[in-house]
Design an enzyme around this catalytic site. Structure first.
Site, PDB file in Angstrom:
ATOM      1  N   ASP A 283      -4.531   0.224   8.809  1.00 39.56           N
ATOM      2  CA  ASP A 283      -3.187  -0.350   8.865  1.00 39.56           C
ATOM      3  C   ASP A 283      -2.153   0.744   8.634  1.00 39.56           C
ATOM      4  OD1 ASP A 283      -4.201  -0.280   6.120  1.00 39.56           O
ATOM      5  OD2 ASP A 283      -2.329  -1.264   5.545  1.00 39.56           O
TER       6      ASP A 283
ATOM      7  N   GLU B  50      -4.219  -1.375   3.122  1.00 38.54           N
ATOM      8  CA  GLU B  50      -3.894  -0.341   2.133  1.00 38.54           C
ATOM      9  C   GLU B  50      -2.404  -0.242   1.887  1.00 38.54           C
ATOM     10  OE1 GLU B  50      -3.036   3.566   0.356  1.00 38.54           O
ATOM     11  OE2 GLU B  50      -2.329   2.774   2.285  1.00 38.54           O
ATOM     12  N   GLU B  51      -1.612  -0.441   2.918  1.00 39.80           N
ATOM     13  CA  GLU B  51      -0.168  -0.261   2.803  1.00 39.80           C
ATOM     14  C   GLU B  51       0.537  -1.453   2.167  1.00 39.80           C
ATOM     15  OE1 GLU B  51       1.050   2.505   3.202  1.00 39.80           O
ATOM     16  OE2 GLU B  51       0.077   3.619   4.814  1.00 39.80           O
TER      17      GLU B  51
ATOM     18  N   HIS C  81       4.950   7.926   6.757  1.00 42.03           N
ATOM     19  CA  HIS C  81       5.955   6.900   6.468  1.00 42.03           C
ATOM     20  C   HIS C  81       7.340   7.294   6.977  1.00 42.03           C
ATOM     21  CE1 HIS C  81       3.665   4.687   2.995  1.00 42.03           C
ATOM     22  NE2 HIS C  81       2.846   5.107   3.947  1.00 42.03           N
TER      23      HIS C  81
END
Length: 468
Positions: free
Chosen positions: A85, A148-149, A436
């Site tokens: 993800d 995970e995010e 990010h």
């Protein structure tokens, strides 16, 4: 024996599959049967499991929450944890965030370095082990996560049904070895909000995309039906003088204000420009026109542009493990509620309950409630742990230098491993891959060098001391 270079022969395939994986937009979306985190993430998981099956590995899909490929036999289990993800793509890209274009030896795209490049490499590291004819007396798993995010609930689900590895690492940070990770809180700061009867008021507001991302946009709509022309001109003039602010007057007696910042990783807020902080400061500037309420006074005076919690009374610093950080990540305001999301990360030597108590005490002075929506305790694996020694041996065999131990503010899957795993790679010192942020990339040569270390690390972890 050093075997890491065996992965080099697969470079064309690795590049091809990294590109294909980037082209799948695996951002959390609506949950559907069998797809707990949305269709895109499910597609990415199926892609990697199908690729693993084509290599002859055993595969398992654990209800769409995670999956793994497995090689070898035995009671002991070694694992490499990666995630498929990504955070949302955001704006400001030079290249298509899902185009996976190659320029100057770099593959660009959302997730390229975090964590799709390392995911593909981990699978090929296992393939290299298999193709060398190594038949381990331990099982090796590449575990593919999908959340995970956004809280790592995927690993909670997975490990409730599958065994914990005896030794593991996650290539989702940097080299050499991350043996400590800060404690992690996500707080919802909430205050009841009743829209005033007056004609000058904030009607709605929204900003930010996720707790672990510095917000690059914040949009506010304000009612100013009884404002004098010179007051409206003042709002526009102040906006024109501020490079982070844009203000538009509408025919309905409203002003639409947009604050534009720069996204960054929430583990280190100064890596970005916080649009919500700029919005709070601008609203204060026009306070004579649109009165500032208690919630926004809290945001402005207790947080503002600070990244280290000074005015919240949370500031602390460990000489080894770093400073506490605060990311003002999201905000939402409507007719009933005003709320903000804070991501606070504190050093392993700081008590998390004390952090929570101090924040609640400060917020209470403004009538703001504090709710914990996510928490992960700090991670610390001692320097003399067997895992650290084996990973250090792998790093030193490939890099020819001592494996330094590091502490980070980021949170990785290592926290879910009950002190049986650490973050190890895949980034190298001096290279910012823009995780990010716009124009995230992975360098092909860096990824192949990481592949050598990853392959060597798996080899070290499956060997017994007698086999050395």
């Amino acid at each position: 024996m050093t075997i890491g270079s065996a992965i080099r022969s697969y470079q064309p395939e690795i590049v091809k599959h990294i590109q294909a994986l980037i082209r799948i937009r695996s951002v959390a979306s609506e949950s559907l049967p069998g797809w707990p985190f949305g269709e895109g993430i499910a597609q990415a998981l199926h892609y990697m499991l199908d690729l693993g099956a084509s290599m002859g590995f055993r595969t398992a899909n654990v209800d769409g929450y995670a999956g793994h490929v497995e090689y070898g036999d035995g009671e002991e289990l070694v694992a490499v944890l990666v995630h498929l993800d990504t955070v949302p793509e955001g704006t400001g890209w030079t290249y298509d965030p899902f185009g996976a274009e190659i320029h100057n030896g770099r593959i660009y795209g959302r997730g390229a370095s975090d964590d799709k490049g390392p995911a593909v490499v981990a699978l090929y590291a296992l393939k290299a082990i298999k193709d060398l004819g190594i038949n381990p007396k331990k099982r090796i798993r590449i575990i593919f996560g999908t959340n995970e995010e956004n809280g790592m609930t995927d690993m909670d689900y997975y490990f409730a049904r599958e065994p914990f590895p005896d030794y593991a690492f996650t290539p989702d940070a940097a080299y050499p070895i991350i043996h400590a990770e800060k404690g992690y809180y996500v707080f919802r700061m909430k205050r009841q909000h009743t829209v005033a009867e007056r004609d000058r008021r904030i009607l709605e507001m929204a900003g930010g995309v996720a707790p672990n991302v510095v917000p690059e946009h914040c949009r506010t709509i304000i009612a100013v039906t009884d404002a004098e022309p010179e007051e409206l001109e003042r709002i526009v003039l102040l906006a024109e003088e501020n490079p982070q602010i844009d203000a538009i007057l509408t025919k309905e007696g409203r002003v639409e204000i947009t604050a534009v910042g720069k996204s960054g990783h929430g583990s280190y807020p100064p890596s970005g420009i916080n649009a919500i902080s700029h919005m709070a400061a601008f609203l204060h500037m026009i306070g004579g026109i649109v009165p500032e309420d208690e919630f926004w006074r809290f945001i402005r005076t207790a947080i503002g542009f600070e990244a280290f919690g000074e005015s919240l009374g949370l500031a602390c610093n460990d000489p080894v493990h770093g400073r506490l950080t605060v990311n003002l990540a999201q905000v939402r305001l409507d007719e009933k509620t005003a709320e903000a999301i804070l991501n606070v990360r504190y050093p392993v030597t700081t008590d998390g309950e004390t952090v929570l108590a101090k924040l609640r005490q400060k917020a209470a002075g403004y009538g703001v409630e504090v709710e914990v929506t996510a928490f992960m305790a700090p991670l610390f694996v001692p320097p003399d742990h067997t895992l650290i020694r084996k990973l250090g041996r792998a790093y030193e065999a490939i890099m020819g230098e001592k494996a330094e131990l590091l502490s980070i503010g980021g949170g990785t899957y290592a926290r879910k491993l009950q002190n049986r795993g650490v973050a190890f790679g895949a980034g190298f010192r001096g290279t910012d891959t823009k995780a990010h942020q716009p124009d995230e990339f992975v360098g092909i040569e860096d990824m192949m060098l990481h592949g050598e270390i990853c392959t060597q690390a798996i080899y070290e972890l499956i060997r017994t001391e007698e086999e050395r």
